[in-house]
Design a protein around this motif. Structure first.
Motif, PDB file in Angstrom:
ATOM      1  N   VAL A  10       0.850  -1.187   0.000  1.00 36.14           N
ATOM      2  CA  VAL A  10       0.000   0.000   0.000  1.00 36.14           C
ATOM      3  C   VAL A  10       0.888   1.239   0.000  1.00 36.14           C
ATOM      4  CG1 VAL A  10      -1.720   1.324   1.289  1.00 36.14           C
ATOM      5  CG2 VAL A  10      -1.869  -1.178   1.202  1.00 36.14           C
ATOM      6  N   ALA A  11       0.638   2.124  -0.942  1.00 42.52           N
ATOM      7  CA  ALA A  11       1.340   3.408  -0.979  1.00 42.52           C
ATOM      8  C   ALA A  11       0.356   4.517  -0.638  1.00 42.52           C
ATOM      9  CB  ALA A  11       1.942   3.649  -2.358  1.00 42.52           C
ATOM     10  N   VAL A  12       0.751   5.407   0.250  1.00 38.27           N
ATOM     11  CA  VAL A  12      -0.062   6.578   0.587  1.00 38.27           C
ATOM     12  C   VAL A  12       0.552   7.790  -0.079  1.00 38.27           C
ATOM     13  CG1 VAL A  12      -0.868   8.090   2.422  1.00 38.27           C
ATOM     14  CG2 VAL A  12      -0.889   5.618   2.758  1.00 38.27           C
ATOM     15  N   ILE A  13      -0.225   8.432  -0.945  1.00 36.05           N
ATOM     16  CA  ILE A  13       0.218   9.628  -1.658  1.00 36.05           C
ATOM     17  C   ILE A  13      -0.359  10.846  -0.942  1.00 36.05           C
ATOM     18  CG2 ILE A  13       0.032  10.954  -3.806  1.00 36.05           C
ATOM     19  CD1 ILE A  13      -0.270   7.227  -4.011  1.00 36.05           C
ATOM     20  N   ILE A  14       0.507  11.790  -0.583  1.00 34.72           N
ATOM     21  CA  ILE A  14       0.084  12.996   0.122  1.00 34.72           C
ATOM     22  C   ILE A  14       0.485  14.218  -0.693  1.00 34.72           C
ATOM     23  CG2 ILE A  14       0.178  14.297   2.284  1.00 34.72           C
ATOM     24  CD1 ILE A  14       1.211  11.736   3.636  1.00 34.72           C
ATOM     25  N   PRO A  15      -0.473  14.873  -1.377  1.00 33.40           N
ATOM     26  CA  PRO A  15      -0.150  16.119  -2.066  1.00 33.40           C
ATOM     27  C   PRO A  15      -0.012  17.245  -1.047  1.00 33.40           C
ATOM     28  CG  PRO A  15      -2.488  15.643  -2.286  1.00 33.40           C
ATOM     29  CD  PRO A  15      -1.878  14.480  -1.544  1.00 33.40           C
ATOM     30  N   GLY A  16       1.024  18.054  -1.187  1.00 34.79           N
ATOM     31  CA  GLY A  16       1.274  19.059  -0.157  1.00 34.79           C
ATOM     32  C   GLY A  16       1.399  20.469  -0.677  1.00 34.79           C
ATOM     33  N   TYR A  17       0.698  21.387  -0.022  1.00 29.45           N
ATOM     34  CA  TYR A  17       0.825  22.816  -0.318  1.00 29.45           C
ATOM     35  C   TYR A  17       0.461  23.586   0.946  1.00 29.45           C
ATOM     36  CZ  TYR A  17       0.548  27.270  -2.760  1.00 29.45           C
ATOM     37  OH  TYR A  17       0.777  28.559  -3.158  1.00 29.45           O
ATOM     38  N   ARG A  18       1.395  24.391   1.424  1.00 29.29           N
ATOM     39  CA  ARG A  18       1.207  25.162   2.663  1.00 29.29           C
ATOM     40  C   ARG A  18       0.771  24.246   3.823  1.00 29.29           C
ATOM     41  NH1 ARG A  18       1.525  30.597   1.868  1.00 29.29           N
ATOM     42  NH2 ARG A  18       1.189  31.402  -0.250  1.00 29.29           N
ATOM     43  N   CYS A  19       1.557  23.228   4.086  1.00 33.35           N
ATOM     44  CA  CYS A  19       1.198  22.265   5.131  1.00 33.35           C
ATOM     45  C   CYS A  19       2.334  22.054   6.127  1.00 33.35           C
ATOM     46  CB  CYS A  19       0.791  20.932   4.495  1.00 33.35           C
ATOM     47  SG  CYS A  19       2.073  20.197   3.450  1.00 33.35           S
ATOM     48  N   GLU A  20       3.187  23.036   6.247  1.00 36.01           N
ATOM     49  CA  GLU A  20       4.351  22.935   7.131  1.00 36.01           C
ATOM     50  C   GLU A  20       3.970  22.547   8.558  1.00 36.01           C
ATOM     51  OE1 GLU A  20       7.892  25.910   8.833  1.00 36.01           O
ATOM     52  OE2 GLU A  20       6.503  26.583   7.267  1.00 36.01           O
ATOM     53  N   THR A  22       1.314  20.808   9.611  1.00 34.28           N
ATOM     54  CA  THR A  22       0.509  19.590   9.784  1.00 34.28           C
ATOM     55  C   THR A  22       1.131  18.340   9.193  1.00 34.28           C
ATOM     56  OG1 THR A  22      -0.716  20.140   7.747  1.00 34.28           O
ATOM     57  CG2 THR A  22      -1.674  20.866   9.849  1.00 34.28           C
ATOM     58  N   ILE A  23       2.030  18.475   8.230  1.00 35.65           N
ATOM     59  CA  ILE A  23       2.490  17.312   7.468  1.00 35.65           C
ATOM     60  C   ILE A  23       3.237  16.287   8.321  1.00 35.65           C
ATOM     61  CG2 ILE A  23       4.620  18.469   6.699  1.00 35.65           C
ATOM     62  CD1 ILE A  23       2.439  15.878   4.784  1.00 35.65           C
ATOM     63  N   SER A  44       5.260  24.290  -2.879  1.00 33.74           N
ATOM     64  CA  SER A  44       4.763  24.974  -1.690  1.00 33.74           C
ATOM     65  C   SER A  44       5.738  26.065  -1.253  1.00 33.74           C
ATOM     66  CB  SER A  44       4.563  23.965  -0.555  1.00 33.74           C
ATOM     67  OG  SER A  44       4.008  24.593   0.583  1.00 33.74           O
ATOM     68  N   PRO A  45       5.242  27.253  -0.900  1.00 37.41           N
ATOM     69  CA  PRO A  45       6.131  28.357  -0.540  1.00 37.41           C
ATOM     70  C   PRO A  45       6.671  28.283   0.885  1.00 37.41           C
ATOM     71  CG  PRO A  45       3.860  29.082  -0.415  1.00 37.41           C
ATOM     72  CD  PRO A  45       3.823  27.674  -0.950  1.00 37.41           C
ATOM     73  N   ASP A  46       6.216  27.306   1.674  1.00 34.22           N
ATOM     74  CA  ASP A  46       6.687  27.211   3.060  1.00 34.22           C
ATOM     75  C   ASP A  46       7.787  26.152   3.171  1.00 34.22           C
ATOM     76  OD1 ASP A  46       5.301  24.851   2.803  1.00 34.22           O
ATOM     77  OD2 ASP A  46       3.752  25.319   4.271  1.00 34.22           O
ATOM     78  N   ASN A  47       8.051  25.690   4.385  1.00 30.42           N
ATOM     79  CA  ASN A  47       9.135  24.727   4.615  1.00 30.42           C
ATOM     80  C   ASN A  47       8.647  23.293   4.744  1.00 30.42           C
ATOM     81  OD1 ASN A  47      11.292  26.672   4.703  1.00 30.42           O
ATOM     82  ND2 ASN A  47      10.558  27.284   6.734  1.00 30.42           N
ATOM     83  N   ALA A  48       7.487  22.985   4.161  1.00 32.57           N
ATOM     84  CA  ALA A  48       6.924  21.640   4.295  1.00 32.57           C
ATOM     85  C   ALA A  48       7.870  20.572   3.749  1.00 32.57           C
ATOM     86  CB  ALA A  48       5.574  21.564   3.585  1.00 32.57           C
ATOM     87  N   LEU A  49       8.485  20.814   2.606  1.00 36.05           N
ATOM     88  CA  LEU A  49       9.383  19.819   2.016  1.00 36.05           C
ATOM     89  C   LEU A  49      10.568  19.532   2.932  1.00 36.05           C
ATOM     90  CD1 LEU A  49      10.068  18.006  -0.369  1.00 36.05           C
ATOM     91  CD2 LEU A  49      11.231  19.955  -1.435  1.00 36.05           C
ATOM     92  N   GLU A  50      11.110  20.567   3.550  1.00 40.56           N
ATOM     93  CA  GLU A  50      12.233  20.370   4.471  1.00 40.56           C
ATOM     94  C   GLU A  50      11.795  19.555   5.690  1.00 40.56           C
ATOM     95  OE1 GLU A  50      11.552  23.191   2.902  1.00 40.56           O
ATOM     96  OE2 GLU A  50      13.342  23.168   1.617  1.00 40.56           O
ATOM     97  N   VAL A  51      10.576  19.788   6.163  1.00 42.46           N
ATOM     98  CA  VAL A  51      10.056  19.016   7.289  1.00 42.46           C
ATOM     99  C   VAL A  51       9.982  17.537   6.928  1.00 42.46           C
ATOM    100  CG1 VAL A  51       8.005  18.593   8.712  1.00 42.46           C
ATOM    101  CG2 VAL A  51       8.742  20.947   8.265  1.00 42.46           C
ATOM    102  N   GLN A  66       9.060  16.895  -5.907  1.00 39.18           N
ATOM    103  CA  GLN A  66       8.860  18.344  -5.859  1.00 39.18           C
ATOM    104  C   GLN A  66       8.517  18.870  -7.249  1.00 39.18           C
ATOM    105  OE1 GLN A  66      12.277  20.752  -4.794  1.00 39.18           O
ATOM    106  NE2 GLN A  66      10.988  22.394  -3.995  1.00 39.18           N
ATOM    107  N   HIS A  67       7.398  19.591  -7.345  1.00 33.04           N
ATOM    108  CA  HIS A  67       7.033  20.255  -8.593  1.00 33.04           C
ATOM    109  C   HIS A  67       7.717  21.612  -8.668  1.00 33.04           C
ATOM    110  CE1 HIS A  67       2.998  17.885  -9.140  1.00 33.04           C
ATOM    111  NE2 HIS A  67       4.062  17.162  -9.427  1.00 33.04           N
ATOM    112  N   ALA A  68       8.296  21.907  -9.811  1.00 32.05           N
ATOM    113  CA  ALA A  68       8.939  23.202  -9.994  1.00 32.05           C
ATOM    114  C   ALA A  68       7.910  24.326 -10.028  1.00 32.05           C
ATOM    115  CB  ALA A  68       9.757  23.202 -11.282  1.00 32.05           C
ATOM    116  N   ALA A  69       6.712  24.020 -10.518  1.00 33.87           N
ATOM    117  CA  ALA A  69       5.610  24.985 -10.547  1.00 33.87           C
ATOM    118  C   ALA A  69       4.363  24.305 -10.009  1.00 33.87           C
ATOM    119  CB  ALA A  69       5.375  25.485 -11.967  1.00 33.87           C
ATOM    120  N   ASN A  70       3.509  25.085  -9.381  1.00 34.16           N
ATOM    121  CA  ASN A  70       2.279  24.534  -8.804  1.00 34.16           C
ATOM    122  C   ASN A  70       1.384  23.957  -9.893  1.00 34.16           C
ATOM    123  OD1 ASN A  70      -0.787  25.125  -7.968  1.00 34.16           O
ATOM    124  ND2 ASN A  70       0.413  24.650  -6.142  1.00 34.16           N
ATOM    125  N   GLN A  71       0.952  22.693  -9.693  1.00 36.81           N
ATOM    126  CA  GLN A  71       0.098  22.014 -10.665  1.00 36.81           C
ATOM    127  C   GLN A  71      -1.307  21.759 -10.138  1.00 36.81           C
ATOM    128  OE1 GLN A  71       1.849  18.554 -12.548  1.00 36.81           O
ATOM    129  NE2 GLN A  71       3.903  19.404 -12.400  1.00 36.81           N
TER     130      GLN A  71
END
Length: 209
Positions: A10-20, A22-23, A44-51, A66-71
């Motif tokens: 089972v794979a869980v896919i989590i799309p993230g945007y401005r979720c620093e 909660t993620i 995402s413009p916040d630090n969610a990816l770093e978290v 990581q998407h280079a542009a918001n999709q």
């Protein structure tokens, strides 16, 4: 319902945007039997990816994209689906990054697929009357109206909450979808249902508050 003891991958896919904020809790709440956790950072413009990257050293199940542009949420989920299939997943679960989708309902969401009774399952909030009655009237009215339109377009008259984003898809179905016709933004869930309808995939509602 107890957790499955011999569940496929089972794979869980989590799309993230401005979720620093909660993620981290969302990822750490996932049960051990989830094989892969794919976080798709939608520019995402916040630090969610770093978290999330900070969690990777402690949890090898985590993959980050990581998407280079918001999709939009649809674009992020499709990227996650592709990665999950490449990793050998059998079932692709989509969860949001805001913490409003309780992982304790994962076994219930997976069960119809595991039993061969569905290709795609969706959470249904409308089977819990107390939760519906707490919604503002205009929101309830909007949900009912949108649900009717999606049912008419997709042919899934048995699906009562078509815009619910807590979903599971059998991985064998994904290569059959025409992803170019799936909406990348607000209407992702609705347009995905329409594509599943073209394939005559079996879709089941699962009551989840």
């Amino acid at each position: 319902m107890r957790n499955p003891t011999s569940v496929p991958r089972v794979a869980v896919i989590i799309p993230g945007y401005r979720c620093e904020n909660t993620i981290s809790a969302v990822i750490q709440s996932l049960p051990d039997w989830v094989a892969s956790i794919i976080y798709v950072d939608d520019s995402s413009p916040d630090n969610a990816l770093e978290v999330v990257r900070g969690l990777q050293s402690r949890d090898p199940r985590i993959t980050t994209l990581q998407h280079a542009a918001n999709q939009g949420v649809g674009g992020a989920v499709i990227s996650g689906y592709r990665e999950a299939v490449a990793l050998g997943a059998d079932i692709l679960v989509k969860m949001d990054s805001d913490g409003q989708m309780d992982p304790q309902y994962l076994p219930k969401l997976l069960q119809p697929i595991l039993e061969g009774k569905a290709d795609y399952t969706k959470g249904n909030r409308f089977l819990h009357f107390s939760k519906i009655s707490a919604m503002p009237f205009l929101r309830r009215l909007g949900n009912v109206g949108l649900s009717f339109l999606v049912k008419a377009a997709s042919g899934y008259w048995n699906v009562f909450d078509p815009t619910n984003g807590y979903t599971a898809l059998h991985a064998a179905v994904f290569p059959l979808l025409d992803c170019e016709r799936v909406d990348r933004r607000f209407f992702f869930e609705s347009s995905l249902l329409a594509e599943l309808g073209i394939l005559r995939a079996v879709v089941r509602d699962v009551p989840i508050p």
